[in-house]
Design a protein around this motif. Structure first.
Motif, PDB file in Angstrom:
ATOM      1  N   GLN A  71       0.830  -1.196   0.000  1.00  0.00           N
ATOM      2  CA  GLN A  71       0.000   0.000   0.000  1.00  0.00           C
ATOM      3  C   GLN A  71       0.868   1.250   0.000  1.00  0.00           C
ATOM      4  O   GLN A  71       2.095   1.169   0.000  1.00  0.00           O
ATOM      5  CB  GLN A  71      -0.900   0.011   1.240  1.00  0.00           C
ATOM      6  CG  GLN A  71      -1.913  -1.115   1.269  1.00  0.00           C
ATOM      7  CD  GLN A  71      -2.727  -1.101   2.534  1.00  0.00           C
ATOM      8  OE1 GLN A  71      -2.349  -0.515   3.537  1.00  0.00           O
ATOM      9  NE2 GLN A  71      -3.873  -1.762   2.498  1.00  0.00           N
ATOM     10  N   TRP A  72       0.195   2.402   0.040  1.00  0.00           N
ATOM     11  CA  TRP A  72       0.875   3.688   0.129  1.00  0.00           C
ATOM     12  C   TRP A  72       1.829   3.664   1.310  1.00  0.00           C
ATOM     13  O   TRP A  72       1.505   3.145   2.370  1.00  0.00           O
ATOM     14  CB  TRP A  72      -0.159   4.802   0.314  1.00  0.00           C
ATOM     15  CG  TRP A  72       0.447   6.109   0.669  1.00  0.00           C
ATOM     16  CD1 TRP A  72       0.930   7.029  -0.212  1.00  0.00           C
ATOM     17  CD2 TRP A  72       0.654   6.654   1.970  1.00  0.00           C
ATOM     18  NE1 TRP A  72       1.421   8.126   0.482  1.00  0.00           N
ATOM     19  CE2 TRP A  72       1.265   7.913   1.820  1.00  0.00           C
ATOM     20  CE3 TRP A  72       0.398   6.201   3.252  1.00  0.00           C
ATOM     21  CZ2 TRP A  72       1.609   8.720   2.891  1.00  0.00           C
ATOM     22  CZ3 TRP A  72       0.741   7.002   4.323  1.00  0.00           C
ATOM     23  CH2 TRP A  72       1.338   8.243   4.133  1.00  0.00           C
ATOM     24  N   ARG A  73       3.026   4.230   1.143  1.00  0.00           N
ATOM     25  CA  ARG A  73       4.078   4.176   2.159  1.00  0.00           C
ATOM     26  C   ARG A  73       4.314   5.536   2.764  1.00  0.00           C
ATOM     27  O   ARG A  73       4.016   6.565   2.166  1.00  0.00           O
ATOM     28  CB  ARG A  73       5.383   3.697   1.508  1.00  0.00           C
ATOM     29  CG  ARG A  73       5.282   2.360   0.801  1.00  0.00           C
ATOM     30  CD  ARG A  73       5.341   1.202   1.742  1.00  0.00           C
ATOM     31  NE  ARG A  73       6.556   1.199   2.527  1.00  0.00           N
ATOM     32  CZ  ARG A  73       7.731   0.734   2.126  1.00  0.00           C
ATOM     33  NH1 ARG A  73       7.861   0.210   0.932  1.00  0.00           N
ATOM     34  NH2 ARG A  73       8.781   0.782   2.915  1.00  0.00           N
ATOM     35  N   VAL A  74       4.884   5.525   3.939  1.00  0.00           N
ATOM     36  CA  VAL A  74       5.316   6.755   4.591  1.00  0.00           C
ATOM     37  C   VAL A  74       6.596   7.201   3.874  1.00  0.00           C
ATOM     38  O   VAL A  74       7.539   6.420   3.758  1.00  0.00           O
ATOM     39  CB  VAL A  74       5.604   6.527   6.092  1.00  0.00           C
ATOM     40  CG1 VAL A  74       6.133   7.784   6.739  1.00  0.00           C
ATOM     41  CG2 VAL A  74       4.354   6.012   6.801  1.00  0.00           C
ATOM     42  N   PRO A  75       6.649   8.437   3.380  1.00  0.00           N
ATOM     43  CA  PRO A  75       7.867   8.883   2.687  1.00  0.00           C
ATOM     44  C   PRO A  75       9.090   8.842   3.610  1.00  0.00           C
ATOM     45  O   PRO A  75       8.995   9.099   4.810  1.00  0.00           O
ATOM     46  CB  PRO A  75       7.544  10.326   2.293  1.00  0.00           C
ATOM     47  CG  PRO A  75       6.050  10.395   2.286  1.00  0.00           C
ATOM     48  CD  PRO A  75       5.590   9.436   3.352  1.00  0.00           C
ATOM     49  N   GLU A  76      10.240   8.506   3.022  1.00  0.00           N
ATOM     50  CA  GLU A  76      11.470   8.434   3.811  1.00  0.00           C
ATOM     51  C   GLU A  76      11.807   9.780   4.444  1.00  0.00           C
ATOM     52  O   GLU A  76      12.356   9.828   5.539  1.00  0.00           O
ATOM     53  CB  GLU A  76      12.620   7.934   2.950  1.00  0.00           C
ATOM     54  CG  GLU A  76      12.487   6.469   2.605  1.00  0.00           C
ATOM     55  CD  GLU A  76      13.674   5.911   1.852  1.00  0.00           C
ATOM     56  OE1 GLU A  76      14.598   6.678   1.512  1.00  0.00           O
ATOM     57  OE2 GLU A  76      13.680   4.691   1.629  1.00  0.00           O
ATOM     58  N   LYS A  77      11.445  10.875   3.756  1.00  0.00           N
ATOM     59  CA  LYS A  77      11.668  12.207   4.321  1.00  0.00           C
ATOM     60  C   LYS A  77      10.944  12.364   5.648  1.00  0.00           C
ATOM     61  O   LYS A  77      11.471  12.965   6.577  1.00  0.00           O
ATOM     62  CB  LYS A  77      11.187  13.303   3.359  1.00  0.00           C
ATOM     63  CG  LYS A  77      12.060  13.512   2.159  1.00  0.00           C
ATOM     64  CD  LYS A  77      11.600  14.740   1.399  1.00  0.00           C
ATOM     65  CE  LYS A  77      10.686  14.314   0.289  1.00  0.00           C
ATOM     66  NZ  LYS A  77      10.303  15.400  -0.608  1.00  0.00           N
TER      67      LYS A  77
END
Length: 93
Positions: free
Chosen positions: A31-37
């Motif tokens: 699914q949609w992921r938490v951005p690494e930033k």
């Protein structure tokens, strides 16, 4: 350490830890992921320990060199800043 600073660090460590868990769960479900930033920002804002514990516990981002080097680097920098702030009267004239 001031109470507000302790609370700040505690909250950001919980947020960083939770973000690692959420991102790992999302990765498994494709699914949609938490951005690494966002993961790095949560560590920079005071959650480096929580992020590192989350990385270890969830076995998440442990193969990424940017995380393996970056998260401990952020922690070392935060400790250095805290020590400089704590001993500012002793270090600076």
């Amino acid at each position: 350490m001031n109470a507000w600073l302790l609370m700040w660090v505690l909250v950001w460590n919980l947020i960083a830890f939770a973000l690692m868990g959420v991102d790992k769960r999302k990765a498994r479900k494709n699914q949609w992921r938490v951005p690494e930033k966002v993961l790095f920002l949560s560590a920079i804002l005071g959650g480096s320990v929580g992020a590192m514990v989350g990385m270890s516990l969830f076995r998440h981002k442990t193969q990424h060199w940017s995380f393996r080097i970056g998260m401990p680097g952020i922690l070392v920098l935060q400790i250095a800043l805290l020590l400089a702030w704590t001993f500012r009267g002793l270090l600076l004239p």
